[in-house]
Design a protein around this motif. Structure first.
Motif, mmCIF file in Angstrom:
data_model
loop_
_atom_site.group_PDB
_atom_site.id
_atom_site.type_symbol
_atom_site.label_atom_id
_atom_site.label_comp_id
_atom_site.label_asym_id
_atom_site.label_seq_id
_atom_site.Cartn_x
_atom_site.Cartn_y
_atom_site.Cartn_z
ATOM 1 N N ALA A 193 0.826 -1.209 0.000
ATOM 2 C CA ALA A 193 0.000 0.000 0.000
ATOM 3 C C ALA A 193 0.862 1.262 0.000
ATOM 4 O O ALA A 193 0.562 2.228 -0.727
ATOM 5 N N GLU A 194 1.931 1.275 0.778
ATOM 6 C CA GLU A 194 2.791 2.458 0.846
ATOM 7 C C GLU A 194 3.534 2.679 -0.466
ATOM 8 O O GLU A 194 3.659 3.820 -0.939
ATOM 9 N N THR A 195 4.019 1.605 -1.074
ATOM 10 C CA THR A 195 4.726 1.737 -2.346
ATOM 11 C C THR A 195 3.776 2.212 -3.446
ATOM 12 O O THR A 195 4.137 3.066 -4.270
ATOM 13 N N TRP A 196 2.566 1.670 -3.482
ATOM 14 C CA TRP A 196 1.583 2.081 -4.489
ATOM 15 C C TRP A 196 1.252 3.560 -4.370
ATOM 16 O O TRP A 196 1.098 4.253 -5.386
ATOM 17 N N LYS A 197 1.172 4.051 -3.155
ATOM 18 C CA LYS A 197 0.745 5.429 -2.963
ATOM 19 C C LYS A 197 1.847 6.443 -3.247
ATOM 20 O O LYS A 197 1.599 7.485 -3.853
ATOM 21 N N THR A 198 3.065 6.178 -2.823
ATOM 22 C CA THR A 198 4.095 7.224 -2.813
ATOM 23 C C THR A 198 5.190 7.048 -3.848
ATOM 24 O O THR A 198 6.035 7.935 -3.989
ATOM 25 N N ALA A 199 5.221 5.949 -4.588
ATOM 26 C CA ALA A 199 6.186 5.843 -5.685
ATOM 27 C C ALA A 199 5.982 6.953 -6.721
ATOM 28 O O ALA A 199 6.968 7.466 -7.273
ATOM 29 N N PRO A 200 4.737 7.366 -7.035
ATOM 30 C CA PRO A 200 4.577 8.490 -7.974
ATOM 31 C C PRO A 200 5.225 9.788 -7.507
ATOM 32 O O PRO A 200 5.582 10.624 -8.346
ATOM 33 N N PHE A 201 5.376 9.973 -6.203
ATOM 34 C CA PHE A 201 6.035 11.179 -5.714
ATOM 35 C C PHE A 201 7.490 11.230 -6.185
ATOM 36 O O PHE A 201 7.967 12.266 -6.679
ATOM 37 N N ILE A 202 8.194 10.113 -6.035
ATOM 38 C CA ILE A 202 9.568 10.062 -6.527
ATOM 39 C C ILE A 202 9.592 10.196 -8.045
ATOM 40 O O ILE A 202 10.451 10.876 -8.617
ATOM 41 N N GLY A 203 8.632 9.556 -8.718
ATOM 42 C CA GLY A 203 8.567 9.686 -10.159
ATOM 43 C C GLY A 203 8.364 11.115 -10.618
ATOM 44 O O GLY A 203 8.944 11.548 -11.618
ATOM 45 N N LEU A 204 7.568 11.882 -9.877
ATOM 46 C CA LEU A 204 7.315 13.279 -10.242
ATOM 47 C C LEU A 204 8.578 14.119 -10.124
ATOM 48 O O LEU A 204 8.901 14.919 -11.021
#
Length: 337
Positions: free
Chosen positions: A189-200
């Motif tokens: 759940a944590e990886t699904w939610k916040t991986a886009p932050f690093i991607g951005l």
């Protein structure tokens, strides 16, 4: 008759030497910078400095009712010194603390590592000139925009006994109970939610790389992996370090996702913030403040080591890397993956 005359110093000779204009400009710029930064420093002192000092002061006391030597009830604060810290590391609360410390560190290392790999891959996909790129970017950023509490409820529905997760794998796993499966649910759940932050953030770094560098590398025959290793990674390193640092500090303070998804008082997912919240909820403010102070020191030390070892001047490093890579772009043909 000769008269003696005395030479009087001129007015220009009496005046002190003037300070160079450049030195005056630098001094004036420093004063202006200090004046402009003073409101920010005052706000940080109020919202950061004072709470930290107050929490440390509270950790040296213990509130509640106790009996004195004569057997009378004593109410209010009682100075206990470092007893709250002693109880954390080697006292009755030592097992709880070390379990929460391990869980916090475990979640930080695993989730940030996965988010970094997945986030960089997302950034590379979003950076490509493909059809529907705007839709891909928007869909990737949707999980990050969802509030964490809502995300926890969503994944709780997915991980329930008759939920989507068990239907997909064809097994009955009690994800939201105490155990390693609860850790795995938090990681997913944590990886699904916040991986886009690093991607951005990495995507912002990718857009700053001149395309001429890649074109020169392609002309000289550099492979895609060589371009990624010699051009992309060095130039996005400052943005990537900032993203990883922010995520590391965020995961170290993790509270809402395990609290909503798994629940309180679960040893497998209990973090330092959760046990501090539990102590405060039971009106044991001294131990709660001690937990918070230890967590603050832990985060500060890790942040300092991260910045010190991997580079603090990320802006200057980005400029130097861009210049060096631009100069060496035509030499990549000699390097193959």
């Amino acid at each position: 008759m000769a008269t003696a005359t005395t030479d009087k110093p001129s007015a220009d000779a009496v005046k002190p030497p003037r300070r160079p204009r450049k030195a005056r400009d630098v001094q004036g710029s420093r004063r202006l910078s200090a004046l402009l930064l003073s409101p920010t420093i005052m706000v940080l002192t109020l919202v950061v400095g004072y709470p930290v000092i107050a929490a440390f002061r509270e950790s040296l006391y213990q509130r509640g009712q106790s009996l004195d030597a004569a057997g009378f009830v004593v109410e209010g604060e009682k100075f206990v010194g470092l007893d709250n810290y002693t109880a954390i590391f080697s006292g009755a609360n030592a097992d709880t603390f070390w379990n929460a410390f391990y869980n916090t560190t475990f979640f930080t290392v695993v989730t940030v590592s996965l988010e970094t790999v997945i986030g960089v891959a997302m950034a590379l996909i979003m950076h490509q000139a493909i059809r529907g790129r705007a839709f891909v970017r928007a869909s990737i950023l949707v999980p990050w925009a969802i509030p964490t509490a809502v995300s926890g409820l969503l994944w709780r529905w997915i991980f329930q006994a008759d939920g989507v997760a068990n239907a997909m794998i064809g097994r009955q796993i009690l994800w939201t109970t105490d155990g390693f499966q609860a850790k795995l649910a938090i990681i997913i759940a944590e990886t699904w939610k916040t991986a886009p932050f690093i991607g951005l953030l990495v995507l912002a770094g990718l857009q700053m790389i001149p395309r001429e560098v890649y074109e020169a590398a392609k002309v000289d025959g550099a492979s895609a992996f060589a371009q990624f290793r010699r051009i992309t990674l060095p130039l996005v390193k400052p943005a990537l370090l900032v993203a990883v640092l922010f995520r590391m500090l965020d995961v170290l303070r993790m509270f809402d996702l395990p609290f909503v998804l798994i629940g309180p008082n679960k040893e497998s997912v209990e973090t330092l913030t959760m046990i501090a919240w539990e102590e405060a909820g039971n009106l044991r403010y001294g131990p709660a403040a001690a937990y918070a102070t230890v967590l603050f020191i832990y985060i500060a030390v890790l942040a300092y080591l991260f910045v010190k070892l991997l580079g603090a001047d990320v802006i200057g490093e980005a400029r130097q890397q861009r210049k060096a890579t631009s100069a060496k772009g035509k030499k990549l043909g000699k390097v193959s993956a």
